[in-house]
Design a protein around this motif. Structure first.
Motif, PDB file in Angstrom:
ATOM      1  N   ALA A  76      -8.920  -6.695  50.274  1.00 39.68           N
ATOM      2  CA  ALA A  76      -9.266  -6.048  51.529  1.00 39.68           C
ATOM      3  C   ALA A  76     -10.338  -5.509  51.814  1.00 39.68           C
ATOM      4  O   ALA A  76     -10.871  -4.783  50.783  1.00 39.68           O
ATOM      5  CB  ALA A  76      -7.915  -5.532  52.128  1.00 39.68           C
ATOM      6  N   GLY A  78     -11.888  -2.338  54.498  1.00 40.90           N
ATOM      7  CA  GLY A  78     -11.559  -1.282  55.537  1.00 40.90           C
ATOM      8  C   GLY A  78     -12.935  -0.681  55.926  1.00 40.90           C
ATOM      9  O   GLY A  78     -13.644  -0.599  55.100  1.00 40.90           O
ATOM     10  N   ALA A 215      -4.491   0.299  60.502  1.00 42.58           N
ATOM     11  CA  ALA A 215      -4.078  -0.768  59.533  1.00 42.58           C
ATOM     12  C   ALA A 215      -3.425  -1.946  59.893  1.00 42.58           C
ATOM     13  O   ALA A 215      -2.196  -1.875  59.866  1.00 42.58           O
ATOM     14  CB  ALA A 215      -3.387  -0.076  58.380  1.00 42.58           C
ATOM     15  N   ALA A 228      -8.493  -2.834  58.225  1.00 43.24           N
ATOM     16  CA  ALA A 228      -8.505  -1.295  58.606  1.00 43.24           C
ATOM     17  C   ALA A 228      -9.594  -0.877  59.354  1.00 43.24           C
ATOM     18  O   ALA A 228     -10.693  -1.432  59.050  1.00 43.24           O
ATOM     19  CB  ALA A 228      -8.182  -0.248  57.439  1.00 43.24           C
ATOM     20  N   ALA A 435      -6.698   0.020  54.539  1.00 38.91           N
ATOM     21  CA  ALA A 435      -6.825  -1.410  54.330  1.00 38.91           C
ATOM     22  C   ALA A 435      -5.944  -2.008  53.342  1.00 38.91           C
ATOM     23  O   ALA A 435      -5.291  -3.071  53.448  1.00 38.91           O
ATOM     24  CB  ALA A 435      -8.045  -1.787  54.030  1.00 38.91           C
TER      25      ALA A 435
END
Length: 486
Positions: A76, A78, A215, A228, A435
C-alpha cells in the motif's frame, strides 16, 4: 509475506520524502528531494504543484530501487502532507491554473478580517487566520476570475493530499478528514462541507473533493492501493501511536506542533487552542485532537547562531548550555512573530529579562533551550485545562529532539516523562501505518503498538517547588513580552 512493504509519501513544505517500511516499522529506504518556494511579494509564499508531482514520481522510483524492491512488493501507499496549502487545477487538463499558495502565505489578511469569527469557530473549531485554506481559495477565485468555471466543476480545489491522489489514481478527487478540517469549510460535527461556510466564503461546492477517512483505499497507482491520506501533524500523532485520550506528541522543528488525542468527542478550547480532527480509520468513529502551535523553537537556536554569532553550529548550544547549572536568572521569550498558543498576542515582541553582569553566553544558551521547554509547558497546561485530562507522558519527534539537554528541560518543566521513538520519521510512519491498516498489512492498533521502541526517555529531575518558582518567573517574562508591545 516478509517481502512486502508499505511506501509513505511525505509531501512537506520544502521537500518531499518517500520512505519504505517493513512489517516491523523498520526503514528499508528513504529518499528526499527539495523543491523551491517562490516569494513574489512580501508575505507571499508559493509552490509549483506540477513540479512537486514530478518529484513524487521520481522519488517513488528511487525509493524502490534503493530498497531493492519492485512495485508488486508494495502492499500500500500512504500520503502525509503539508496541510493548508491550496492547489487549484483544471479538471480536463489536470494542470494547475495558478501557483499553489502555501500555508505560510499571509496575502489574505484583508479577507480574514471580514470573516464571521463566531461562525467559523462554532462550525470548525478553528480561529480564522491566513494559515487556513478558505481565504486562499477565495483569493484565487477572485484574482484569476475562476469562480464561474469552479461552479461548473471545471476547476478543482485540493490540499496537497488531494493533488497527489488525483495524479496517482488518474482522477479521483478526494481528501481526508484531517486535511478537510484545516480548510475552515468542514463542519466538525457532520464531517462534511458546510453550506453556510461555503456561502460565507463564496466557494462553489462543485470544486471541492469528497471527504473520506484517513485510511481506506482511494484508488490505485500501478496496481498498488493508495490507502491513506493524513495531514502531517496528525500523521505524527498516529505514527507515535497516541491512540488513547490524553496521549500527546510534540514535533520540534523551526517551530513546535503539539497535538493531544481527546477521543471521539471534539473538545472546544477556551484556552487558545485549535480543535481539530486527529484521524479516522475506515468506518471507525473519528478521533479528535487539540492542537497548539509554538512559533519559535529551532529558529531561536538559529538566531542564537546566526544573529548573535555566539555559536558556530546549532549542535553546539547543548554543550555550551551544559557548562552552567542554571540560567542565572535570565529568561528569553522569543516572540519574534508574536506569541502563538495559548496566548495569541500577535503584537508581543521578544524580550530577554533578568540580565546582569553575571550572565554569560552559556546562561543565554541555557535560556534559549528553556524557552522552548516553557512554551511547551504553556500549551500542555492549556490542553490539560481544556480536555480535563492530565498528560502522563509526552512523545516527541523532530530535529530538536537530538538535543538531550532540551529534552530533559521539557521533562523537568512538564513534570512528566518525555519519550523519543526509535523511528524518527514519525510523519511518514503515521502515513504508512494508516495505509497498512487499510489493506490488512497490520491487523489493528495493538499491532502498531508492538512496533513502538524507545530511543530515549527523560524523567523529571526538578522538584515541584523549584518547578513552580521557575514557572512563575517565566510567566512574568511573558508579561514583559506583552508589555513592551504597547
Amino acid at each position: 509475506m516478509s517481502d512486502r512493504y508499505v511506501l509513505a509519501i511525505d509531501q512537506g513544505t520544502t521537500s518531499t520524502r518517500c520512505i519504505l517500511f517493513d512489517r516491523k516499522a523498520t526503514v528499508v529506504s528513504v529518499v528526499r528531494g527539495e523543491h523551491p518556494q517562490s516569494y513574489p511579494k512580501p508575505g507571499w509564499v508559493e509552490h509549483d504543484a506540477a513540479r512537486i508531482w514530478r518529484d513524487v514520481q521520481r522519488l517513488i522510483g528511487r525509493a524502490l530501487r534503493e530498497g531493492g524492491v519492485v512495485m508488486n512488493q508494495v502492499a500500500a501507499i500512504g500520503i502525509a502532507n503539508q496541510r493548508e496549502t491550496v492547489v487549484l487545477w483544471d479538471r480536463d487538463s489536470g494542470q494547475p491554473v495558478a501557483p499553489a499558495i502555501s500555508w505560510q502565505d499571509v496575502r489574505t489578511e484583508e479577507l480574514v478580517a471580514r470573516v464571521d469569527s463566531t461562525l467559523v469557530r462554532d462550525k470548525t473549531g478553528l480561529t480564522p487566520a491566513t494559515y487556513f485554506s478558505a481565504t486562499k481559495i477565495q483569493w484565487l477565485l477572485e484574482k484569476h476570475g475562476l469562480r464561474e468555471r469552479a461552479s461548473r466543476g471545471e476547476v478543482l480545489f485540493g490540499t496537497m493530499d488531494s493533488w497527489l491522489i488525483w495524479n496517482l489514481t488518474g482522477g479521483s478527487h478526494l481528501t481526508d478528514v484531517t486535511n478537510a478540517s484545516r480548510t475552515m469549510l468542514m463542519d466538525l460535527a457532520t464531517l462534511d462541507w458546510d453550506l453556510s461556510l461555503l456561502s460565507a466564503f463564496d466557494i462553489p461546492r462543485e470544486m471541492l473533493p469528497s471527504i473520506r477517512s484517513s485510511a481506506e483505499i482511494y484508488g490505485h497507482f500501478e496496481g498498488v492501493p493508495i490507502a491513506a491520506a493524513i495531514g502531517d501533524q496528525q500523521a505524527a500523532l498516529f505514527g507515535q501511536t497516541c491512540f488513547d485520550p490524553g496521549e500527546a506528541k510534540c514535533t520540534y522543528g523551526t517551530g513546535g506542533f503539539l497535538l493531544m488525542n481527546t477521543g471521539t468527542t471534539p473538545v472546544r478550547s477556551s484556552h487558545g487552542l485549535i480543535t481539530t480532527v486527529g484521524y479516522r480509520i475506515g468506518d471507525e468513529p473519528v478521533v479528535y485532537a487539540l492542537e497548539g502551535s509554538i512559533a519559535t523553537a529551532g529558529s531561536l537556536v538559529q538566531w542564537f547562531r546566526d544573529g548573535l554569532e555566539l555559536i558556530s553550529t546549532a549542535s553546539e548550544i547543548e554543550t555550551l548550555a551544559a557548562t552552567v547549572s542554571d540560567n542565572g536568572g535570565c529568561y528569553i521569550v522569543p516572540a519574534f512573530s508574536g506569541l502563538f498558543a495559548p496566548h495569541w498576542r500577535s503584537e508581543a515582541r521578544g524580550v530577554i529579562v533578568g540580565l546582569t553582569s553575571y550572565i554569560t553566553k552559556a546562561h543565554l544558551a541555557r535560556a534559549v533551550l528553556e524557552a522552548t521547554a516553557w512554551q511547551t509547558r504553556d500549551v500542555v497546561d492549556a490542553m490539560n485545562a481544556d480536555s480535563g485530562l492530565a498528560l502522563t507522558a509526552l512523545s516527541v519527534d523532530g530535529g530538536m529532539t537530538a538535543d538531550n539537554l532540551l529534552m530533559q528541560f521539557v521533562a523537568d518543566f512538564l513534570g512528566v516523562p518525555v519519550v523519543r521513538p526509535m523511528v524518527a520519521e514519525t510523519v511518514s510512519l503515521g502515513a504508512a501505518y494508516a495505509a497498512g491498516l487499510a489493506v490488512g498489512y497490520w491487523s489493528d492498533l495493538r499491532d502498531l503498538r508492538a512496533n513502538r521502541h524507545r530511543a530515549g526517555r527523560w524523567v523529571p529531575a526538578l522538584d515541584s517547588p523549584k518547578r513552580a518558582a521557575e514557572h512563575a518567573n517565566w510567566r512574568r517574562a511573558v508579561e514583559c513580552a506583552v508589555f513592551f508591545s504597547r
